[in-house]
Motif scaffolding. Structure first.
Motif, PDB file in Angstrom:
ATOM      1  N   LYS A  34       0.830  -1.207   0.000  1.00 26.45           N
ATOM      2  CA  LYS A  34       0.000   0.000   0.000  1.00 26.45           C
ATOM      3  C   LYS A  34       0.864   1.256   0.000  1.00 26.45           C
ATOM      4  N   LEU A  35       1.923   1.238   0.823  1.00 23.68           N
ATOM      5  CA  LEU A  35       2.804   2.402   0.893  1.00 23.68           C
ATOM      6  C   LEU A  35       3.607   2.544  -0.399  1.00 23.68           C
ATOM      7  N   ALA A  36       4.062   1.422  -0.964  1.00 25.06           N
ATOM      8  CA  ALA A  36       4.806   1.466  -2.228  1.00 25.06           C
ATOM      9  C   ALA A  36       3.970   2.126  -3.319  1.00 25.06           C
ATOM     10  N   ASN A  37       2.719   1.776  -3.383  1.00 30.83           N
ATOM     11  CA  ASN A  37       1.816   2.364  -4.376  1.00 30.83           C
ATOM     12  C   ASN A  37       1.616   3.854  -4.118  1.00 30.83           C
ATOM     13  N   ALA A  38       1.482   4.229  -2.839  1.00 32.83           N
ATOM     14  CA  ALA A  38       1.277   5.640  -2.499  1.00 32.83           C
ATOM     15  C   ALA A  38       2.504   6.476  -2.870  1.00 32.83           C
ATOM     16  N   ILE A  39       3.695   5.923  -2.660  1.00 35.42           N
ATOM     17  CA  ILE A  39       4.929   6.641  -2.993  1.00 35.42           C
ATOM     18  C   ILE A  39       5.004   6.902  -4.499  1.00 35.42           C
ATOM     19  N   VAL A  40       4.680   5.885  -5.293  1.00 31.98           N
ATOM     20  CA  VAL A  40       4.729   6.013  -6.746  1.00 31.98           C
ATOM     21  C   VAL A  40       3.657   6.985  -7.246  1.00 31.98           C
ATOM     22  N   GLN A  41       2.433   6.874  -6.709  1.00 28.98           N
ATOM     23  CA  GLN A  41       1.340   7.746  -7.158  1.00 28.98           C
ATOM     24  C   GLN A  41       1.601   9.208  -6.801  1.00 28.98           C
ATOM     25  N   PHE A  42       2.165   9.439  -5.631  1.00 29.17           N
ATOM     26  CA  PHE A  42       2.484  10.810  -5.211  1.00 29.17           C
ATOM     27  C   PHE A  42       3.513  11.415  -6.174  1.00 29.17           C
ATOM     28  N   ARG A  43       4.479  10.603  -6.554  1.00 31.00           N
ATOM     29  CA  ARG A  43       5.518  11.077  -7.486  1.00 31.00           C
ATOM     30  C   ARG A  43       4.916  11.422  -8.849  1.00 31.00           C
ATOM     31  N   LYS A  44       3.954  10.606  -9.299  1.00 28.16           N
ATOM     32  CA  LYS A  44       3.299  10.860 -10.587  1.00 28.16           C
ATOM     33  C   LYS A  44       2.475  12.144 -10.558  1.00 28.16           C
ATOM     34  N   GLN A  45       1.850  12.400  -9.402  1.00 32.59           N
ATOM     35  CA  GLN A  45       0.972  13.566  -9.287  1.00 32.59           C
ATOM     36  C   GLN A  45       1.736  14.865  -9.049  1.00 32.59           C
ATOM     37  N   HIS A  46       2.831  14.790  -8.293  1.00 28.52           N
ATOM     38  CA  HIS A  46       3.535  16.017  -7.873  1.00 28.52           C
ATOM     39  C   HIS A  46       4.927  16.176  -8.482  1.00 28.52           C
ATOM     40  N   GLY A  47       5.355  15.217  -9.279  1.00 30.24           N
ATOM     41  CA  GLY A  47       6.682  15.306  -9.869  1.00 30.24           C
ATOM     42  C   GLY A  47       7.737  14.682  -8.968  1.00 30.24           C
ATOM     43  N   PRO A  48       8.989  14.705  -9.385  1.00 26.42           N
ATOM     44  CA  PRO A  48      10.070  14.080  -8.622  1.00 26.42           C
ATOM     45  C   PRO A  48      10.170  14.632  -7.198  1.00 26.42           C
ATOM     46  N   TYR A  49      10.535  13.763  -6.282  1.00 29.84           N
ATOM     47  CA  TYR A  49      10.758  14.175  -4.897  1.00 29.84           C
ATOM     48  C   TYR A  49      11.983  15.081  -4.841  1.00 29.84           C
ATOM     49  N   GLN A  50      11.836  16.210  -4.163  1.00 27.30           N
ATOM     50  CA  GLN A  50      12.946  17.151  -4.011  1.00 27.30           C
ATOM     51  C   GLN A  50      13.794  16.824  -2.786  1.00 27.30           C
ATOM     52  N   SER A  51      13.165  16.213  -1.803  1.00 30.83           N
ATOM     53  CA  SER A  51      13.887  15.793  -0.604  1.00 30.83           C
ATOM     54  C   SER A  51      13.149  14.606  -0.002  1.00 30.83           C
ATOM     55  N   LEU A  52      13.831  13.857   0.834  1.00 29.59           N
ATOM     56  CA  LEU A  52      13.208  12.710   1.484  1.00 29.59           C
ATOM     57  C   LEU A  52      12.058  13.146   2.389  1.00 29.59           C
ATOM     58  N   ALA A  53      12.151  14.359   2.896  1.00 34.12           N
ATOM     59  CA  ALA A  53      11.104  14.880   3.769  1.00 34.12           C
ATOM     60  C   ALA A  53       9.764  15.007   3.041  1.00 34.12           C
ATOM     61  N   ASP A  54       9.800  15.062   1.709  1.00 32.18           N
ATOM     62  CA  ASP A  54       8.551  15.138   0.936  1.00 32.18           C
ATOM     63  C   ASP A  54       7.670  13.909   1.182  1.00 32.18           C
ATOM     64  N   LEU A  55       8.268  12.823   1.581  1.00 30.55           N
ATOM     65  CA  LEU A  55       7.502  11.607   1.860  1.00 30.55           C
ATOM     66  C   LEU A  55       6.471  11.823   2.968  1.00 30.55           C
ATOM     67  N   LEU A  56       6.765  12.756   3.854  1.00 34.56           N
ATOM     68  CA  LEU A  56       5.853  13.035   4.970  1.00 34.56           C
ATOM     69  C   LEU A  56       4.556  13.692   4.493  1.00 34.56           C
ATOM     70  N   ARG A  57       4.524  14.097   3.239  1.00 30.77           N
ATOM     71  CA  ARG A  57       3.309  14.705   2.682  1.00 30.77           C
ATOM     72  C   ARG A  57       2.316  13.643   2.219  1.00 30.77           C
ATOM     73  N   ILE A  58       2.780  12.396   2.176  1.00 36.79           N
ATOM     74  CA  ILE A  58       1.891  11.297   1.789  1.00 36.79           C
ATOM     75  C   ILE A  58       0.942  11.011   2.943  1.00 36.79           C
ATOM     76  N   GLU A  59      -0.317  10.877   2.646  1.00 37.27           N
ATOM     77  CA  GLU A  59      -1.343  10.778   3.688  1.00 37.27           C
ATOM     78  C   GLU A  59      -1.125   9.621   4.651  1.00 37.27           C
ATOM     79  N   ILE A  60      -0.725   8.454   4.136  1.00 38.05           N
ATOM     80  CA  ILE A  60      -0.589   7.293   5.025  1.00 38.05           C
ATOM     81  C   ILE A  60       0.798   7.198   5.675  1.00 38.05           C
ATOM     82  N   MET A  61       1.665   8.157   5.403  1.00 34.96           N
ATOM     83  CA  MET A  61       2.997   8.152   6.014  1.00 34.96           C
ATOM     84  C   MET A  61       2.919   8.769   7.401  1.00 34.96           C
ATOM     85  N   ASN A  62       3.620   8.155   8.361  1.00 39.86           N
ATOM     86  CA  ASN A  62       3.736   8.753   9.695  1.00 39.86           C
ATOM     87  C   ASN A  62       5.206   8.777  10.093  1.00 39.86           C
ATOM     88  N   ASP A  63       5.512   9.417  11.201  1.00 36.28           N
ATOM     89  CA  ASP A  63       6.904   9.583  11.613  1.00 36.28           C
ATOM     90  C   ASP A  63       7.602   8.248  11.858  1.00 36.28           C
TER      91      ASP A  63
END
Length: 262
Positions: free
Chosen positions: A218-247
């Motif tokens: 589920k998380l793997a899919n969310a990471i890929v979909q977020f990248r498709k929608q928002h473009g390449p990740y600029q920093s690893l911290a961008d992962l925290l913008r994914i809804e199902i991601m937590n600290d």
């Protein structure tokens, strides 16, 4: 492990130097090389247990000083030969040496490493035992208290799936590992994070991500979909913008991710 690598490099350098000397004299061996080659021819054969065998006895068997030094270094780090084939783990020992010595090796029947009482290892050796988890092979891991062939295999398998350990406490994620066992061995282990293999966040596909033990499908899919929608990740911290991601999840997976400078 650094000392072990240096020993191997020294041995290989010695072999390379001998080869150069041989070519320089038209394939006629120099006097030192003749002595080394003759050592096996004049070897004195007798039944022996390789564990704790004195240097003088190894020389009687025709081994060189370099070969004997590597065997003794292995023993000094707590290494033991449980069966005759284990002698082949010594990098400096040539196949021809093992073949001629094998018929004379006699190792007394002992309990498996997982059954061994850790007190059978001399205290001064056990206290010096220090193993780097990302480079150790299965045989080296079995030197650790409470680790037999089964647990050593599980550690190596889990390490390969992870891409390497970035902290010793990750051993607790190995199947069957418990607090009691971990407490017994934790003072003898460390990790070099330089060995960790990282996943390139902006190019990894769904399958590459989901195959990591800490990344759910589920998380793997969310990471890929977020990248498709928002473009390449600029920093690893961008992962925290994914809804199902937590600290907690973020801290667990971020050591295995990287963003290329390309």
């Amino acid at each position: 492990m650094d000392s072990r690598i240096k020993e191997i490099e020294h041995f290989l350098a010695t072999v390379a130097e001998e080869n150069r000397e041989s070519l320089a004299v038209g394939h006629v061996a120099s006097e030192p090389m003749q002595r080394k080659r003759a050592s096996a021819d004049v070897a004195e054969y007798f039944t022996f247990d390789p564990n704790g065998l004195p240097v003088a006895e190894w020389k009687r068997l025709g081994l060189s000083d370099g070969q004997i030094r590597m065997i003794k270094n292995y023993e000094a780090k707590g290494g033991r030969f449980w069966k005759k084939e284990d002698l082949q783990k010594i990098y400096a020992l040539r196949d021809t040496d093992y073949t001629r010595l094998e018929p004379y090796i006699r190792i007394p029947s002992v309990r498996s490493k997982s059954q061994q009482d850790e007190n059978t290892m001399p205290e001064e050796i056990r206290s010096r035992l220090s193993i780097e988890l990302n480079a150790a092979d299965s045989l080296e891991l079995q030197q650790l208290p409470g680790i037999g062939p089964v647990y050593a295999s599980r550690i190596v398998r889990f390490r390969n799936l992870l891409g390497g350990f970035h902290h010793v406490t990750q051993l607790m994620d190995v199947y069957g590992m418990d607090t009691t066992r971990f407490e017994r061995l934790k003072e003898h282990i460390y990790v070099d994070s330089a060995f960790v293999k990282k996943i390139e966040l902006n190019s990894a596909d769904y399958e590459r991500l989901r195959n990591h033990p800490f990344i759910s499908p589920k998380l793997a899919n969310a990471i890929v979909q977020f990248r498709k929608q928002h473009g390449p990740y600029q920093s690893l911290a961008d992962l925290l913008r994914i809804e199902i991601m937590n600290d907690e999840i973020f801290c667990k997976i971020v050591p295995y991710l990287t963003i290329s400078d390309d």
